[in-house]
Design an enzyme around this catalytic site. Structure first.
Site, short mmCIF file in Angstrom:
data_model
loop_
_atom_site.label_atom_id
_atom_site.label_comp_id
_atom_site.label_asym_id
_atom_site.label_seq_id
_atom_site.Cartn_x
_atom_site.Cartn_y
_atom_site.Cartn_z
N LYS A 1 -12.75 -8.94 8.60
CA LYS A 1 -13.49 -9.27 7.37
C LYS A 1 -14.89 -9.80 7.71
O LYS A 1 -15.84 -9.58 6.95
CB LYS A 1 -12.73 -10.31 6.53
CG LYS A 1 -11.42 -9.79 5.93
CD LYS A 1 -11.61 -8.60 5.03
CE LYS A 1 -10.34 -8.29 4.26
NZ LYS A 1 -10.43 -6.97 3.58
N TYR B 1 -4.20 -15.59 9.60
CA TYR B 1 -5.05 -14.47 9.13
C TYR B 1 -5.64 -13.73 10.34
O TYR B 1 -5.90 -12.53 10.29
CB TYR B 1 -6.14 -14.98 8.19
CG TYR B 1 -6.69 -13.90 7.27
CD1 TYR B 1 -5.87 -13.24 6.36
CD2 TYR B 1 -8.03 -13.54 7.33
CE1 TYR B 1 -6.38 -12.25 5.54
CE2 TYR B 1 -8.54 -12.55 6.51
CZ TYR B 1 -7.71 -11.91 5.61
OH TYR B 1 -8.22 -10.93 4.79
O1 0WD Z 1 -4.66 -12.10 -1.28
C1 0WD Z 1 -5.00 -10.92 -1.31
N1 0WD Z 1 -4.18 -9.98 -1.71
C2 0WD Z 1 -6.41 -10.58 -0.90
C3 0WD Z 1 -6.74 -9.28 -0.59
C4 0WD Z 1 -7.40 -11.68 -0.82
C5 0WD Z 1 -8.71 -11.24 -0.43
C6 0WD Z 1 -8.98 -9.95 -0.10
N2 0WD Z 1 -7.99 -8.98 -0.17
C7 0WD Z 1 -8.35 -7.61 0.20
C8 0WD Z 1 -7.50 -6.96 1.25
O2 0WD Z 1 -7.80 -7.42 2.55
C9 0WD Z 1 -7.90 -5.50 1.05
O3 0WD Z 1 -9.16 -5.26 1.66
O4 0WD Z 1 -8.23 -6.77 -0.91
C10 0WD Z 1 -8.06 -5.43 -0.46
C11 0WD Z 1 -6.88 -4.83 -1.20
O5 0WD Z 1 -5.69 -5.44 -0.77
P1 0WD Z 1 -4.44 -5.73 -1.73
O6 0WD Z 1 -4.67 -5.16 -3.05
O7 0WD Z 1 -4.09 -7.14 -1.55
O8 0WD Z 1 -3.25 -4.95 -1.00
P2 0WD Z 1 -2.57 -3.51 -1.19
O9 0WD Z 1 -2.10 -3.32 -2.56
O10 0WD Z 1 -1.55 -3.42 -0.09
O11 0WD Z 1 -3.75 -2.49 -0.92
C12 0WD Z 1 -4.32 -2.25 0.33
C13 0WD Z 1 -4.20 -0.78 0.58
C14 0WD Z 1 -2.97 -0.26 1.31
O12 0WD Z 1 -1.84 -0.59 0.78
P3 0WD Z 1 -0.46 -0.54 1.67
O13 0WD Z 1 0.32 -1.66 1.03
O14 0WD Z 1 0.07 0.82 1.40
O15 0WD Z 1 -0.80 -0.81 3.12
O16 0WD Z 1 -5.11 -0.28 1.54
C15 0WD Z 1 -4.76 1.06 1.69
C16 0WD Z 1 -3.32 1.22 1.31
O17 0WD Z 1 -3.19 1.88 0.10
N3 0WD Z 1 -4.87 1.55 3.03
C17 0WD Z 1 -5.47 2.71 3.33
N4 0WD Z 1 -6.08 3.62 2.54
C18 0WD Z 1 -6.57 4.71 3.13
N5 0WD Z 1 -6.47 4.94 4.45
C19 0WD Z 1 -5.33 2.86 4.72
C20 0WD Z 1 -5.86 4.04 5.27
N6 0WD Z 1 -5.78 4.30 6.60
N7 0WD Z 1 -4.66 1.79 5.21
C21 0WD Z 1 -4.38 0.99 4.19
#
Ligand code: 0WD
Length: 262
Positions: A169, A162
Site C-alpha cells: 500500500k 498487515y
Molecule cells: O478493510 C478492508 N476491507 C479494506 C480494504 C480497508 C482498506 C483498503 N482495502 C482495500 C483492499 O486492500 C483492496 O485494495 O480495498 C480493496 C478491495 O478489497 P475488499 O473489497 O476488502 O476485498 P475483496 O472483496 O476480497 O476484493 C478484492 C479483490 C479480490 O477478491 P478475492 O476475495 O477474490 O481475492 O481483488 C481482486 C479479487 O476479485 N483480485 C484480483 N483481480 C484481478 N486480478 C486479482 C487479480 N490477480 N487478485 C485479487
C-alpha cells in the site's frame, strides 16, 4: 431494484475492477456510481467469481462484464483491447482499482519472515497492477477523468499482521502521486481512498481482524466502523466533476481513526 438515475455521473462510463461478491468495496462503489447514473464496466479475476460478478452486474442496465487478471499482462492487454472496441470511441470517464492480494501466511507470521516470492506477489497484484491499468486506461480517457484506488492506514503506520500488504500500500500511494503528476496534463486525476477496516473476503485473511474492528469502533472519533457505502460515496465524489480539483491525494474514509495518537 436497479439503482440508476440522472445524476452527477449521467452519461459517463466507469470501469470498476475488483468486485468479488456483494461485500466487496468495489461493489459499494459501483452501487454509488450507478445511483448517480454512470454506465458501468466490471471486470472479474477468473472463473471462480465470474458468475457472482455477472449476477451483480445484471442489477444495472447496460453494464458490461469482462475477465481481467491483473497479474497477467496478456489478460490486461486483451481486456483493454476488447473494451476499446466495444466502446466505439465513447470515452472512458473513470477507473476504480479495488484489487489486492497477499499470501495468507504473510499476514500471520512476523514481517521479517516474508519470503521473496510472497513479497513479489503482494507488490505485483496490489501495487504494480495500478500502473498497468493506468497505462492502458489513459488512452481511452480522451476527455480526461479520474482513477481511484483503495489503500489502508497500514501503508504509513504499523498495523499488526498487515505486514507485506502495508509495504504494497505504501508503494501504491507513491504510485498515486507519480501517476497524478504524469496524467494531470491530460486532465486525468489519480487519488486513493484510505478506507477504515471493513469485513470483506480480503480482510478476513488478516489474522485477528475482528479485534481491529472492535478497537476502531471503540476509539475512532465517530465511534463506529466504516460503512462500505461511505467509501462508495467518496469514490463517486472523486470520480465526478465535484472532485475536479483533487489529485495525487489520499482521502481517509475511516470514521476519523487516522488522526489519533495516544
Ligand atoms: O478493510 C478492508 N476491507 C479494506 C480494504 C480497508 C482498506 C483498503 N482495502 C482495500 C483492499 O486492500 C483492496 O485494495 O480495498 C480493496 C478491495 O478489497 P475488499 O473489497 O476488502 O476485498 P475483496 O472483496 O476480497 O476484493 C478484492 C479483490 C479480490 O477478491 P478475492 O476475495 O477474490 O481475492 O481483488 C481482486 C479479487 O476479485 N483480485 C484480483 N483481480 C484481478 N486480478 C486479482 C487479480 N490477480 N487478485 C485479487
Amino acid at each position: 431494484m436497479p439503482e440508476t438515475g440522472a445524476g452527477a455521473m449521467a452519461g459517463k462510463t466507469v470501469l470498476v475492477m475488483g468486485i468479488a461478491n456483494r461485500w466487496s468495496l468495489a461493489y459499494a462503489i459501483a452501487q454509488a456510481l450507478a445511483r448517480q447514473g454512470a454506465e458501468l464496466v466490471l471486470t472479474y479475476q477468473g472463473e471462480r467469481v465470474k458468475r457472482s460478478v455477472e449476477d451483480l452486474g445484471a442489477e444495472w442496465p447496460a453494464t458490461r462484464v469482462y475477465p481481467c487478471d491483473v497479474s497477467q499482462d496478456a489478460s490486461v492487454a486483451t481486456f483493454f483491447e476488447q473494451l476499446a472496441g466495444d466502446l466505439h470511441g465513447k470515452p472512458l470517464a473513470g477507473v476504480v482499482h479495488s484489487i489486492a492480494f497477499a499470501n495468507k501466511e504473510d499476514l500471520e507470521r512476523p514481517f521479517a519472515a516474508t519470503s521473496r516470492a510472497g513479497f513479489a506477489l503482494a507488490l505485483d497484484v496490489s501495487a504494480y497492477s495500478l500502473v498497468a491499468v493506468a497505462r492502458h486506461a489513459a488512452p481511452l480517457m480522451m476527455e480526461g477523468g479520474a482513477i481511484v484506488t483503495l489503500t489502508y492506514l497500514g501503508a504509513t503506520r504499523v498495523v499488526t499482521n498487515y505486514n507485506v500488504m502495508g509495504v504494497a500500500k505504501a508503494a501504491l500511494e507513491a504510485e498515486v502521486r507519480y501517476l497524478a503528476s504524469e496524467l494531470g496534463p491530460q486532465g486525468i486525476r489519480v487519488n486513493a481512498i484510505s478506507a477504515g477496516p471493513i469485513k470483506t473476503a480480503s480482510a478476513r485473511a488478516i489474522k485477528d481482524f475482528s479485534s481491529i474492528l472492535d478497537h476502531v469502533a471503540q476509539r475512532a472519533p465517530l465511534r463506529r466502523v466504516t460503512d462500505p457505502a461511505e467509501v462508495g460515496d467518496t469514490a463517486a465524489f472523486l470520480l465526478s466533476d465535484a472532485g475536479r480539483g483533487v489529485t495525487g491525494d489520499v482521502i481517509f474514509v475511516d470514521s476519523g481513526y487516522h488522526i489519533l495518537g495516544i
